[in-house]
Motif scaffolding. Sequence first.
Motif, PDB file in Angstrom:
ATOM      1  N   LEU A 179       0.849  -1.189   0.000  1.00 29.15           N
ATOM      2  CA  LEU A 179       0.000   0.000   0.000  1.00 29.15           C
ATOM      3  C   LEU A 179       0.888   1.244   0.000  1.00 29.15           C
ATOM      4  N   PRO A 180       0.540   2.261  -0.772  1.00 25.36           N
ATOM      5  CA  PRO A 180       1.379   3.465  -0.847  1.00 25.36           C
ATOM      6  C   PRO A 180       1.448   4.241   0.464  1.00 25.36           C
ATOM      7  N   THR A 181       0.539   3.959   1.372  1.00 27.88           N
ATOM      8  CA  THR A 181       0.489   4.672   2.655  1.00 27.88           C
ATOM      9  C   THR A 181       1.406   4.068   3.714  1.00 27.88           C
ATOM     10  N   ALA A 182       2.094   2.980   3.408  1.00 28.76           N
ATOM     11  CA  ALA A 182       2.911   2.278   4.404  1.00 28.76           C
ATOM     12  C   ALA A 182       3.952   3.190   5.052  1.00 28.76           C
ATOM     13  N   VAL A 183       4.491   4.121   4.284  1.00 31.10           N
ATOM     14  CA  VAL A 183       5.540   5.011   4.813  1.00 31.10           C
ATOM     15  C   VAL A 183       5.037   6.442   4.986  1.00 31.10           C
ATOM     16  N   LYS A 184       3.742   6.634   4.846  1.00 32.71           N
ATOM     17  CA  LYS A 184       3.200   7.979   4.994  1.00 32.71           C
ATOM     18  C   LYS A 184       3.331   8.443   6.443  1.00 32.71           C
ATOM     19  N   PRO A 185       3.808   9.672   6.673  1.00 34.24           N
ATOM     20  CA  PRO A 185       3.949  10.159   8.057  1.00 34.24           C
ATOM     21  C   PRO A 185       2.587  10.241   8.754  1.00 34.24           C
ATOM     22  N   SER A 186       2.611  10.090  10.072  1.00 32.48           N
ATOM     23  CA  SER A 186       1.391  10.282  10.853  1.00 32.48           C
ATOM     24  C   SER A 186       0.901  11.705  10.654  1.00 32.48           C
ATOM     25  N   ALA A 187      -0.408  11.863  10.564  1.00 26.95           N
ATOM     26  CA  ALA A 187      -0.980  13.176  10.270  1.00 26.95           C
ATOM     27  C   ALA A 187      -2.005  13.562  11.326  1.00 26.95           C
ATOM     28  N   ALA A 188      -2.350  14.830  11.326  1.00 24.99           N
ATOM     29  CA  ALA A 188      -3.395  15.352  12.219  1.00 24.99           C
ATOM     30  C   ALA A 188      -4.056  16.515  11.496  1.00 24.99           C
ATOM     31  N   CYS A 189      -5.256  16.869  11.924  1.00 17.38           N
ATOM     32  CA  CYS A 189      -5.966  17.951  11.250  1.00 17.38           C
ATOM     33  C   CYS A 189      -5.222  19.269  11.431  1.00 17.38           C
ATOM     34  N   LEU A 190      -5.477  20.210  10.549  1.00 24.31           N
ATOM     35  CA  LEU A 190      -4.756  21.480  10.561  1.00 24.31           C
ATOM     36  C   LEU A 190      -4.975  22.278  11.838  1.00 24.31           C
ATOM     37  N   ALA A 191      -6.100  22.058  12.506  1.00 24.25           N
ATOM     38  CA  ALA A 191      -6.362  22.783  13.755  1.00 24.25           C
ATOM     39  C   ALA A 191      -5.365  22.415  14.844  1.00 24.25           C
ATOM     40  N   SER A 192      -4.733  21.229  14.723  1.00 25.09           N
ATOM     41  CA  SER A 192      -3.776  20.792  15.741  1.00 25.09           C
ATOM     42  C   SER A 192      -2.519  21.658  15.752  1.00 25.09           C
TER      43      SER A 192
END
Length: 282
Positions: A179-192
């Motif tokens: 899956l292309p997301t395997a190395v995707k960095p952890s994310a959070a909404c812009l409000a964070s």
Amino acid sequence: MSVISATGKKDDLLIIKEKYGELTDSIRKLGKAAIAFSGGVDSSLLAYAAKETLGDNACAFTLWSPLLPADDKRDILSFTDRYGIRLFKIEHNDLSCKDFCENSPERCYICKSARLDALTSLAEELDIPWLLDGSNIDDLNDWRPGMKAVRESKITLSPLLECGLSKKDIREISSHLELPTAVKPSAACLASRIPTGTAITEELILKIDAGEDIIKKYLPANAQLRMRYDGRAAKIETDRENIPGLSQSLALISEELALIGIAAVLIEKDGYMMGSATVRPK
């Protein structure tokens, strides 16, 4: 000196397959479900597994919100198209909620509750009995006010959490599935990115989204990035190994950020820290 044998590698692969099998078995029992899909590593594995086990009885729900970064919107469309996952985009403006915009320590709970209400309404309209959330066991070790809203929901389940999967497990399974997301960095909404107590406005959100797009050009692919911003100064957080190179480009970054109205810029010398803009209630 430790030696990894061929048998050892096979055992590792078998463990990954067993964990994924447990996940798909738990989803298969549901019959029909929608995934709360953000495009991140957790919900992407969940969406893929649901599609593989439930076929057309699985779909993805995404709240198309100003808080969703432009890059994530592109990733969501690309992922669902690539794997043939039916996507429902729900227009949802978190900024219309006064309590949310006040940005109290309970912001995440307020946001998650409203979002689950919107997702649940669509699920009921489409006669979908279950909504699947991407929480995992690592979330139990962090302060996550939104988890309370998940527990309060009558139709929301967290299969990754229930199967005991950690973020490491999820990345390993995703890598095995290519899956292309395997190395995707952890994310959070812009409000964070906005410090607790600073009012959340559309102007701040737009500047943060545009600012991070600028900074990404000076970072390696898949680097962790947060641009914390309170309306006065921007603080860039990234992986420590990226700080020396980013520091050399700080003058150029500052010039570009000034063009969108961000006058003061600095780099956090201690690197990325999860939730550093959030004040936890005592």
